[in-house]
Design an enzyme around this catalytic site. Structure first.
Site, PDB file in Angstrom:
ATOM      1  N   ASN A  24      -2.082  -2.069  -3.891  1.00 43.99           N
ATOM      2  CA  ASN A  24      -3.131  -1.062  -3.757  1.00 43.99           C
ATOM      3  C   ASN A  24      -2.984   0.003  -4.836  1.00 43.99           C
ATOM      4  OD1 ASN A  24      -5.284   0.391  -2.079  1.00 43.99           O
ATOM      5  ND2 ASN A  24      -3.712   1.943  -2.314  1.00 43.99           N
ATOM      6  N   GLU A  25      -4.037   0.156  -5.617  1.00 40.98           N
ATOM      7  CA  GLU A  25      -4.113   1.214  -6.633  1.00 40.98           C
ATOM      8  C   GLU A  25      -2.905   1.178  -7.576  1.00 40.98           C
ATOM      9  OE1 GLU A  25      -5.163   4.931  -4.839  1.00 40.98           O
ATOM     10  OE2 GLU A  25      -7.164   4.171  -4.414  1.00 40.98           O
ATOM     11  N   HIS A  57       0.850  -1.190   0.000  1.00 42.34           N
ATOM     12  CA  HIS A  57       0.000   0.000   0.000  1.00 42.34           C
ATOM     13  C   HIS A  57       0.880   1.232   0.000  1.00 42.34           C
ATOM     14  CE1 HIS A  57      -4.227   1.561   0.965  1.00 42.34           C
ATOM     15  NE2 HIS A  57      -3.487   2.600   0.707  1.00 42.34           N
TER      16      HIS A  57
HETATM   17  C1  GCO Z   1      -5.515   6.120  -1.910  1.00 46.97           C
HETATM   18  C2  GCO Z   1      -5.156   5.240  -0.847  1.00 46.97           C
HETATM   19  C3  GCO Z   1      -5.523   5.699   0.529  1.00 46.97           C
HETATM   20  C4  GCO Z   1      -5.916   7.169   0.662  1.00 46.97           C
HETATM   21  C5  GCO Z   1      -7.401   7.359   0.385  1.00 46.97           C
HETATM   22  C6  GCO Z   1      -7.817   8.814   0.576  1.00 46.97           C
HETATM   23  O1  GCO Z   1      -6.465   5.821  -2.608  1.00 46.97           O
HETATM   24  O2  GCO Z   1      -4.782   7.095  -2.080  1.00 46.97           O
HETATM   25  O3  GCO Z   1      -5.649   3.928  -1.038  1.00 46.97           O
HETATM   26  O4  GCO Z   1      -4.314   5.431   1.185  1.00 46.97           O
HETATM   27  O5  GCO Z   1      -5.636   7.599   1.968  1.00 46.97           O
HETATM   28  O6  GCO Z   1      -7.705   7.008  -0.918  1.00 46.97           O
HETATM   29  O7  GCO Z   1      -7.159   9.619  -0.346  1.00 46.97           O
END
Ligand code: GCO
Length: 410
Positions: free
Chosen positions: A157-158, A113
């Site tokens: 993540n993302e 993440h």
């Molecule tokens: C993202 C992350 C999170 C963020 C959330 C708010 O999407 O950037 O997964 O860590 O904190 O999205 O911006």
């Protein structure tokens, strides 16, 4: 008219190690947060001390009515030096997973993440092709040790956000500050500015290809260690809308920032959809928020209906089961948070009623936490935290969401 969700629907909240645990001192982010020219508003420091306070935190989430908890395991803690996997750290996350099971919270674990071990960045980070195998090795080790306790595995993540940072969010006005930061940051890791590639800085096509290869290799390593464990990645999916004449531009941005990544999930067990708002495109590119539309602390439009749109788009593009692994709002007004969640969940109901395979919903975030470069100012949590005392205070939106989860009905 109420709606009964599927009996095994996952209801949870989400966090990320670096944003809540505290003192992630072997990570790349910790290093760059301390630089004189840092682009971070403040260092993460103790965060909300979730590393030590997770037993009470997990009990509180269960007490509110949730049946699942999404959190990340921190690579920089598990493998602080390349090839050294810390048994004590593995046992820490084992205890976290056991606490989830003791409270009937089904654990959804994110393996990466945004933060990475310092040593990885010194070796070229997320634009170095060898990173894919190193990430897969870490994922395989964790799964060998802890896989029996994990219900759902999110590799990265993302995976698309580095491309969004590069293509959508680069700010020419900040070029001077960023140059000073890049000079100090690359020196801190003994690399050239061109080879400085923490995850969020790997927005090139090369970085994209390394990240997608890392997902593929990690998914294979996780499956090799535990074949029955559902594996996928999560993606940042805004509802990308075109104003008249902006269709071709929107399609071009959506191809680069979403479609390429969505296509990479078609052999996965699920896709984690993470949606906050919409983006509008005109012929020249992304537009500023529409006049008169309420804005959130992040400057996003208050647009909860974006979630239904992104779920429908992701279903059409991938054909795999979907889990809403993040959805929420940065706001100091918890009544607006409640209104946002209600409208977003109505969109999920619409999708389920149309037969889309949506298997869970995770509010971002369980707690007000470290919002990356913005520090602790933005408040996404359904639970507030006084960082002087680390006292948790449940907000009304947490009780409302927990009741929905417990009833499994909206
Ligand atoms: C993202 C992350 C999170 C963020 C959330 C708010 O999407 O950037 O997964 O860590 O904190 O999205 O911006």
């Amino acid at each position: 008219m109420s709606y009964q969700f599927p009996s095994d629907f996952l209801w949870g909240t989400a966090t990320a190690a670096h944003q809540v645990e505290g003192n992630n001192i072997n990570s790349d982010f910790w290093v760059v947060e301390q630089l004189p020219a840092t682009i971070f508003a403040e260092p993460s420091g103790d965060a909300i001390d979730h590393y030590h306070r997770y037993p009470a935190d997990i009990a509180q989430l269960a007490e509110l009515g949730f049946n699942s908890y999404r959190f990340s395991i921190e690579w920089a803690r598990v493998e602080p030096e390349e090839g050294y996997f810390s048994p004590a750290t593995i046992n820490h996350y084992r205890r976290m997973l056991e606490a989830c099971h003791a409270h009937n919270l089904r654990p959804v674990v994110t393996f990466h993440h945004f933060t990475s071990p310092r040593w990885l960045i010194s070796q070229g980070g997320w634009t170095a092709p060898a990173t894919a195998e190193k990430f897969a090795r870490y994922c395989g080790h964790v799964t060998q040790e802890l896989g029996a306790l994990i219900e759902v595995a999110c590799t990265i993540n993302e995976a698309n956000i580095p491309r969004m940072v590069r293509i959508l969010w680069s700010d020419p006005q900040a070029a001077g500050q960023q140059a000073a930061f890049l000079h100090q940051a690359s020196a801190a890791f003994g690399v050239t500015p061109e080879n400085f590639a923490p995850f969020l800085f790997a927005g090139s096509e090369q970085g994209r290809d390394v990240i997608l290869d890392a997902h593929r290799q990690a998914a294979a390593a996780i499956k090799a260690a535990r074949a029955a464990l559902p594996v996928g990645m999560t993606l940042a999916l805004s509802d990308m809308q075109a104003v008249p004449g902006g269709e071709a531009t929107r399609d071009r941005y959506r191809h680069e920032l979403q479609d390429i990544f969505l296509a990479a999930t078609r052999n996965d067990d699920f896709l984690g959809v993470q949606t906050y708002s919409r983006e509008r495109f005109g012929p020249e590119g992304v537009l500023v928020p529409e006049e008169g539309v309420e804005l959130t602390q992040m400057g996003y439009e208050f647009w909860p209906q974006a979630l239904e749109a992104t779920l429908r788009y992701a279903a059409q593009q991938t054909g795999v089961p979907l889990i809403v692994t993040e959805n929420g709002i940065g706001t100091a007004d918890d009544t607006r948070r409640g209104a946002y969640y209600r409208r977003a969940l109505e969109g999920v109901v619409n999708c389920l009623q149309d037969g889309l395979d949506v298997r869970g919903y995770y509010a971002w975030s369980a707690y007000d936490n470290f919002e990356w470069m913005l520090g602790y100012r933005p408040t996404f949590g359904i639970i507030a935290v006084d960082r002087e005392t680390q006292q948790r205070t449940v907000k009304p939106s947490a009780r409302w969401l927990g009741e929905i989860a417990q009833a499994n009905e909206l």
